[in-house]
Enzyme design. Structure first.
Site, short mmCIF file in Angstrom:
data_model
loop_
_atom_site.label_atom_id
_atom_site.label_comp_id
_atom_site.label_asym_id
_atom_site.label_seq_id
_atom_site.Cartn_x
_atom_site.Cartn_y
_atom_site.Cartn_z
N THR A 153 -14.49 35.10 -17.92
CA THR A 153 -14.49 34.95 -16.47
C THR A 153 -15.75 34.21 -16.02
OG1 THR A 153 -13.24 37.00 -16.25
CG2 THR A 153 -14.64 36.41 -14.39
N ARG A 181 -0.38 42.92 -13.84
CA ARG A 181 -1.70 43.56 -13.97
C ARG A 181 -2.70 42.85 -13.04
NH1 ARG A 181 -6.98 41.67 -16.14
NH2 ARG A 181 -8.05 43.55 -16.82
N VAL A 182 -3.51 43.63 -12.35
CA VAL A 182 -4.46 43.06 -11.39
C VAL A 182 -5.86 43.06 -11.98
CG1 VAL A 182 -5.52 43.37 -9.11
CG2 VAL A 182 -3.07 43.72 -9.40
N SER A 183 -6.51 41.89 -11.91
CA SER A 183 -7.87 41.74 -12.44
C SER A 183 -8.91 42.30 -11.46
CB SER A 183 -8.15 40.25 -12.65
OG SER A 183 -9.52 40.04 -12.88
N ASP A 184 -10.02 42.76 -12.00
CA ASP A 184 -11.15 43.20 -11.15
C ASP A 184 -11.72 42.05 -10.32
OD1 ASP A 184 -12.16 42.26 -13.86
OD2 ASP A 184 -13.96 42.17 -12.62
N THR A 202 -18.10 40.36 -15.08
CA THR A 202 -17.24 39.81 -16.13
C THR A 202 -17.07 40.89 -17.18
OG1 THR A 202 -17.13 38.19 -17.92
CG2 THR A 202 -19.32 38.69 -17.10
N GLY A 205 -11.55 44.23 -17.03
CA GLY A 205 -11.33 44.54 -15.62
C GLY A 205 -11.17 46.02 -15.34
N1 GLY Z 1 -12.68 40.49 -15.82
C1 GLY Z 1 -11.47 39.81 -15.98
C2 GLY Z 1 -10.32 40.69 -16.16
O1 GLY Z 1 -10.36 41.68 -16.87
O2 GLY Z 1 -9.31 40.43 -15.57
#
Ligand code: GLY
Length: 283
Positions: A153, A181-184, A202, A205
């Site tokens: 990221t 799935r939702v990223s942080d 990074t 997530g």
């Molecule tokens: N930090 C990126 C993710 O896990 O989506």
């Protein structure tokens, strides 16, 4: 006193040649962004500019060259936080948009500031943003071979000459994730700023969301703690929890930090004292 810090992800130590390539590209992007900050570009615009450059570089897991999801598609996520205005905007799992940070930037001025999936794509088309496939031969080959094909990221945190702070983060996600799935990166756990501090995360997530890392660190600074001390406490807790994540952050005084629980995080910072970069394990 302006300050800039950018990152190209956290994780395992890549081969030396690749590490050098990452360092060089990060440095070039940071220098170009720094010039703009000096010319009077706002923290928000500088964070957007740096993130677009990182998205356009196929070396990183954001924009062009992003990791692919379990069905072989690239769905991108990004967030932008204007710390001075305390305003967040974001894009979740958008397909066909190569620079999701530019869509997040447009959403800063809109009523619906976090858009997902087809709604985000439709808005990008309405706004006339450049559309395209974020996949590259390399990312498709990595997906076919079930390999972790790119670095991490990306993100940028900026303090401008008017003491405004902005944070931007963009990602292709974890790679091979389930659709939906939702990223942080498109949440306040992964990207957050206030008038006092800004953070971009990074790593995995789910760990970043469990730790509410970006918001937690900003809250510590707002309660009067020194940024470095608060970040060290947070890293200790992350290690106890075996969370796999890194973060870059700065505060209103121009102090900045880069910390990770992973083997390495690729970052470059520029401040009044000069240029700084991640320590290479072989140096
Ligand atoms: N930090 C990126 C993710 O896990 O989506």
């Amino acid at each position: 006193m302006a300050t800039l810090i950018i990152h190209g992800g956290a994780g395992g130590v890549r081969p030396r040649a690749e590490r050098d390539h990452i360092a060089q590209n990060l440095l070039t992007i940071a220098r170009n962004t720094w010039q703009r900050i000096h010319a009077g570009t706002s923290a928000l615009d500088a964070a957007i500019y740096a993130t677009v450059q990182l998205e356009d570089d196929p070396l990183f897991n954001a924009g062009l060259g992003s990791k692919l999801q379990c069905d072989g598609k690239a769905r991108l996520s990004a967030a932008l936080m204007d710390g001075a205005m305390e305003r967040f905007s974001g894009v979740i799992n958008v397909e066909g948009v190569v620079n999701p940070i530019l869509l997040a930037a447009q959403l800063q001025g809109e009523r619906d500031r976090v858009l997902a999936g087809t709604g985000a794509r439709d808005r990008a088309i309405e706004l006339g943003l450049a559309m395209g496939d974020a996949r590259t031969e390399r990312s498709i080959r990595a997906w076919r071979e079930r390999r972790d094909g790119s670095t991490g990221t990306v993100g940028a945190v900026v303090l401008d000459h008017e003491q405004r702070i902005a944070a931007a983060t963009s990602t292709g996600g974890r790679g091979f994730e389930r659709v939906g799935r939702v990223s942080d990166s498109a949440t306040v756990a992964g990207n957050f700023a206030s008038p006092n501090a800004g953070v971009s995360c990074t790593g995995i997530g789910e760990d970043i969301i469990d730790g509410a890392l970006a918001t937690r660190l900003v809250a510590h600074v707002e309660s009067g703690r020194a940024l470095a001390e608060a970040a060290d406490d947070l890293i200790r807790r992350m290690r106890q929890r075996t969370w796999s994540a890194g973060l870059i952050a700065l505060d209103q005084d121009g102090s900045w930090i880069a910390r990770t629980t992973t083997d390495i995080m690729y970052w470059v910072a520029i401040d009044a004292s000069g240029e700084h970069r991640f320590a290479d394990p072989d140096d």
